[in-house]
Design an enzyme around this catalytic site. Structure first.
Site, PDB file in Angstrom:
ATOM      1  CD  GLU A  93      -3.164   2.808  -5.461  1.00 32.51           C
ATOM      2  OE1 GLU A  93      -4.178   2.093  -5.602  1.00 32.51           O
ATOM      3  OE2 GLU A  93      -2.072   2.371  -5.085  1.00 32.51           O
TER       4      GLU A  93
ATOM      5  CG  HIS B 165      -3.279  -1.292  -6.505  1.00 36.82           C
ATOM      6  ND1 HIS B 165      -3.588  -0.545  -5.389  1.00 36.82           N
ATOM      7  CD2 HIS B 165      -3.312  -2.594  -6.094  1.00 36.82           C
ATOM      8  CE1 HIS B 165      -3.794  -1.364  -4.368  1.00 36.82           C
ATOM      9  NE2 HIS B 165      -3.628  -2.611  -4.774  1.00 36.82           N
TER      10      HIS B 165
ATOM     11  NE  ARG C 252      -4.278  -1.454   0.267  1.00 36.33           N
ATOM     12  CZ  ARG C 252      -4.383  -2.596  -0.405  1.00 36.33           C
ATOM     13  NH1 ARG C 252      -3.409  -2.983  -1.202  1.00 36.33           N
ATOM     14  NH2 ARG C 252      -5.470  -3.333  -0.313  1.00 36.33           N
TER      15      ARG C 252
HETATM   16  P1  NAP Z   1      -0.630 -11.327   5.533  1.00 33.62           P
HETATM   17  O1  NAP Z   1      -0.501 -12.779   5.277  1.00 33.62           O
HETATM   18  O2  NAP Z   1      -1.487 -10.856   6.642  1.00 33.62           O
HETATM   19  O3  NAP Z   1       0.849 -10.750   5.700  1.00 33.62           O
HETATM   20  C1  NAP Z   1       1.115  -9.491   6.210  1.00 33.62           C
HETATM   21  C2  NAP Z   1       2.400  -9.589   7.005  1.00 33.62           C
HETATM   22  O4  NAP Z   1       2.722  -8.281   7.471  1.00 33.62           O
HETATM   23  C3  NAP Z   1       2.302 -10.505   8.214  1.00 33.62           C
HETATM   24  O5  NAP Z   1       3.358 -11.416   8.183  1.00 33.62           O
HETATM   25  C4  NAP Z   1       2.424  -9.567   9.394  1.00 33.62           C
HETATM   26  O6  NAP Z   1       3.167 -10.208  10.429  1.00 33.62           O
HETATM   27  C5  NAP Z   1       3.189  -8.390   8.805  1.00 33.62           C
HETATM   28  N1  NAP Z   1       2.922  -7.146   9.530  1.00 33.62           N
HETATM   29  C6  NAP Z   1       1.738  -6.676   9.983  1.00 33.62           C
HETATM   30  N2  NAP Z   1       1.921  -5.513  10.628  1.00 33.62           N
HETATM   31  C7  NAP Z   1       3.246  -5.272  10.603  1.00 33.62           C
HETATM   32  C8  NAP Z   1       4.055  -4.233  11.134  1.00 33.62           C
HETATM   33  N3  NAP Z   1       3.524  -3.237  11.860  1.00 33.62           N
HETATM   34  N4  NAP Z   1       5.375  -4.276  10.896  1.00 33.62           N
HETATM   35  C9  NAP Z   1       5.919  -5.315  10.210  1.00 33.62           C
HETATM   36  N5  NAP Z   1       5.217  -6.333   9.692  1.00 33.62           N
HETATM   37  C10 NAP Z   1       3.883  -6.302   9.899  1.00 33.62           C
HETATM   38  O7  NAP Z   1      -1.179 -10.579   4.233  1.00 33.62           O
HETATM   39  P2  NAP Z   1      -0.908 -10.934   2.696  1.00 33.62           P
HETATM   40  O8  NAP Z   1      -2.022 -11.744   2.168  1.00 33.62           O
HETATM   41  O9  NAP Z   1       0.483 -11.402   2.549  1.00 33.62           O
HETATM   42  O10 NAP Z   1      -1.063  -9.457   2.080  1.00 33.62           O
HETATM   43  C11 NAP Z   1      -0.190  -8.441   2.479  1.00 33.62           C
HETATM   44  C12 NAP Z   1      -0.595  -7.095   1.954  1.00 33.62           C
HETATM   45  O11 NAP Z   1      -0.326  -7.030   0.563  1.00 33.62           O
HETATM   46  C13 NAP Z   1      -2.072  -6.748   2.056  1.00 33.62           C
HETATM   47  O12 NAP Z   1      -2.393  -6.210   3.309  1.00 33.62           O
HETATM   48  C14 NAP Z   1      -2.276  -5.733   0.949  1.00 33.62           C
HETATM   49  O13 NAP Z   1      -2.108  -4.436   1.453  1.00 33.62           O
HETATM   50  C15 NAP Z   1      -1.149  -6.026  -0.011  1.00 33.62           C
HETATM   51  N6  NAP Z   1      -1.614  -6.530  -1.314  1.00 33.62           N
HETATM   52  C16 NAP Z   1      -1.381  -5.779  -2.422  1.00 33.62           C
HETATM   53  C17 NAP Z   1      -1.770  -6.251  -3.649  1.00 33.62           C
HETATM   54  C18 NAP Z   1      -1.507  -5.447  -4.884  1.00 33.62           C
HETATM   55  O14 NAP Z   1      -2.305  -5.504  -5.804  1.00 33.62           O
HETATM   56  N7  NAP Z   1      -0.415  -4.717  -4.951  1.00 33.62           N
HETATM   57  C19 NAP Z   1      -2.424  -7.482  -3.766  1.00 33.62           C
HETATM   58  C20 NAP Z   1      -2.643  -8.213  -2.615  1.00 33.62           C
HETATM   59  C21 NAP Z   1      -2.237  -7.730  -1.392  1.00 33.62           C
HETATM   60  P3  NAP Z   1       3.025  -9.767  11.966  1.00 33.62           P
HETATM   61  O15 NAP Z   1       1.572  -9.725  12.255  1.00 33.62           O
HETATM   62  O16 NAP Z   1       3.787 -10.799  12.703  1.00 33.62           O
HETATM   63  O17 NAP Z   1       3.684  -8.429  12.064  1.00 33.62           O
HETATM   64  C1  GLV Z   2      -5.056  -5.551  -3.310  1.00 35.99           C
HETATM   65  O1  GLV Z   2      -4.428  -4.570  -3.207  1.00 35.99           O
HETATM   66  C2  GLV Z   2      -5.434  -6.367  -2.209  1.00 35.99           C
HETATM   67  O2  GLV Z   2      -5.225  -5.970  -1.059  1.00 35.99           O
HETATM   68  O3  GLV Z   2      -5.989  -7.445  -2.467  1.00 35.99           O
END
Ligand code: NAP
Ligand code: GLV
Length: 320
Positions: free
Chosen positions: A267, A286, A238
């Site tokens: 965005e 994005h 993000r």
């Molecule tokens: P996830 O499995 O919940 O992974 C997020 C990770 O971030 C967790 O390991 C969490 O570990 C860590 N985290 C949370 N708060 C933190 C902090 N304050 N400092 C450091 N690490 C922290 O989520 P995911 O499915 O991998 O998705 C991650 C993110 O990718 C989403 O939230 C979204 O914003 C983004 N995303 C973007 C796109 C795109 O189109 N560009 C697509 C999909 C997702 P801890 O809780 O141990 O800290």
């Molecule tokens: C996309 O940005 C998502 O969070 O799935």
């Protein structure tokens, strides 16, 4: 009286059809235009379910004005566009779409890492712009990915999927989370480090943590100053996590080498955005989860979750 589902963006009819059989479905009939706030609020007044996207701000005000609302199902894994605390207080279920988008988003994050390291979009622009006058020894030279050190901020589902790809490139993998993952550390040799150490040691820094109060501006002037001059910063999570003004200054001054950005604080980003004036920025609109299969799989999760809540079942992927 049938319950009402409001969908904030035009979706393929075959995806919506199962909901139409049981509920009254209303939909904002535009694919490219965000539903105006006033229309969203008006529709929410009577809705039992909202099917939202990351472009909709589901504020306390929207939910307080929606007395029938039982569920907000977000077409994304991230849910920073929804006031989760307000939803909890109001007893509204919020669901998201994790897992099905993990590998697709990891592909894109790794593609952005490669593109930023090897100047791929810059090189193509030069060629298409008719500026390729000769091959030359140091022309468009970039940073090696194979064998480099990758620092992942947010080693969750997508972070781990990127790390899996990075192992194929024999990268050394550092990560920073709030909690350690001892099992994956032991299995794959990932190294847990604090944020400052990750920034100092990584050749590629990849952000995949969610946007929260804690991660807003997590990477700003001080953090950028810790990075190597040859380092590449990739943000596939993000926009608000990186301070864009500070990033612009660091890139312009050569304090870091390049950046790959799939996300921006606001965005869609304006073409006049300072970051887009820099040749060492690879920018995407994005598109992390944007494959046909994945977007349809995400929609299926939303459709099921809405049906489940409205028919009294517990849905999958409850955020709150
Ligand atoms: P996830 O499995 O919940 O992974 C997020 C990770 O971030 C967790 O390991 C969490 O570990 C860590 N985290 C949370 N708060 C933190 C902090 N304050 N400092 C450091 N690490 C922290 O989520 P995911 O499915 O991998 O998705 C991650 C993110 O990718 C989403 O939230 C979204 O914003 C983004 N995303 C973007 C796109 C795109 O189109 N560009 C697509 C999909 C997702 P801890 O809780 O141990 O800290
Ligand atoms: C996309 O940005 C998502 O969070 O799935």
């Amino acid at each position: 009286m049938k319950q009402i589902v409001y969908i904030t963006r035009k979706l393929p009819e075959e995806v919506v059809a199962p909901l139409r059989e049981k509920f009254t479905v209303r939909m904002w009939e535009e694919e490219e235009i965000v539903v105006p706030e006033e229309i969203l609020k008006e529709e929410a007044k009577s809705a039992h379910a909202l099917w939202t996207t990351i472009t909709d701000q589901i504020t306390r005000e929207v939910m307080e004005g929606a007395p029938n609302l039982k569920v907000v199902s977000n077409f994304a894994v991230g849910f920073n566009n929804i006031d989760i605390q307000a939803a909890k207080e109001l007893g509204i279920t919020v669901t998201n779409t994790p897992n099905v988008l993990t590998e697709t988003t990891a592909d894109l994050a790794f593609a952005l890492l490669l593109a930023s390291g090897r100047r791929i979009t810059e090189a193509e622009a030069m060629l298409r712009g008719g500026k390729w006058t000769s091959w030359s020894p140091m022309q468009l030279t970039g940073m090696d990915v194979f064998g480099a050190t990758l620092g992942i901020i947010g080693m969750g589902r997508i972070g781990e999927a990127v790390a899996k790809r990075a192992r194929g490139f024999e990268m050394n993998i550092l990560y920073y989370n709030r909690t350690r993952k001892m099992d994956t550390e032991e299995m794959y040799g990932y190294e847990y480090v604090d944020l400052d150490n990750l920034l100092k040691r990584a050749d590629f820094v990849l952000i995949l943590a969610p946007l929260t109060e804690k991660t807003k501006n997590l990477i700003a002037k001080r953090e950028l100053s810790l990075m190597k001059k040859t380092a590449v910063l990739v943000n596939a999570s993000r926009g608000g996590i990186v301070n864009e003004q500070d990033l612009y200054e660091a890139l312009k001054a050569g304090e870091i080498w390049s950046a790959g950005l799939d996300v921006f604080e606001t965005e869609p980003v304006s073409v006049n955005h300072p970051l887009l004036t820099l040749p060492n920025v690879t920018a995407l609109p994005h598109i992390g989860s944007a494959s046909i299969q994945t977007r349809l799989a995400m929609m299926k999760l939303n459709e099921r979750a809405i049906g489940d809540v409205l028919e009294g079942r517990v849905p999958n992927h409850i955020v709150v």
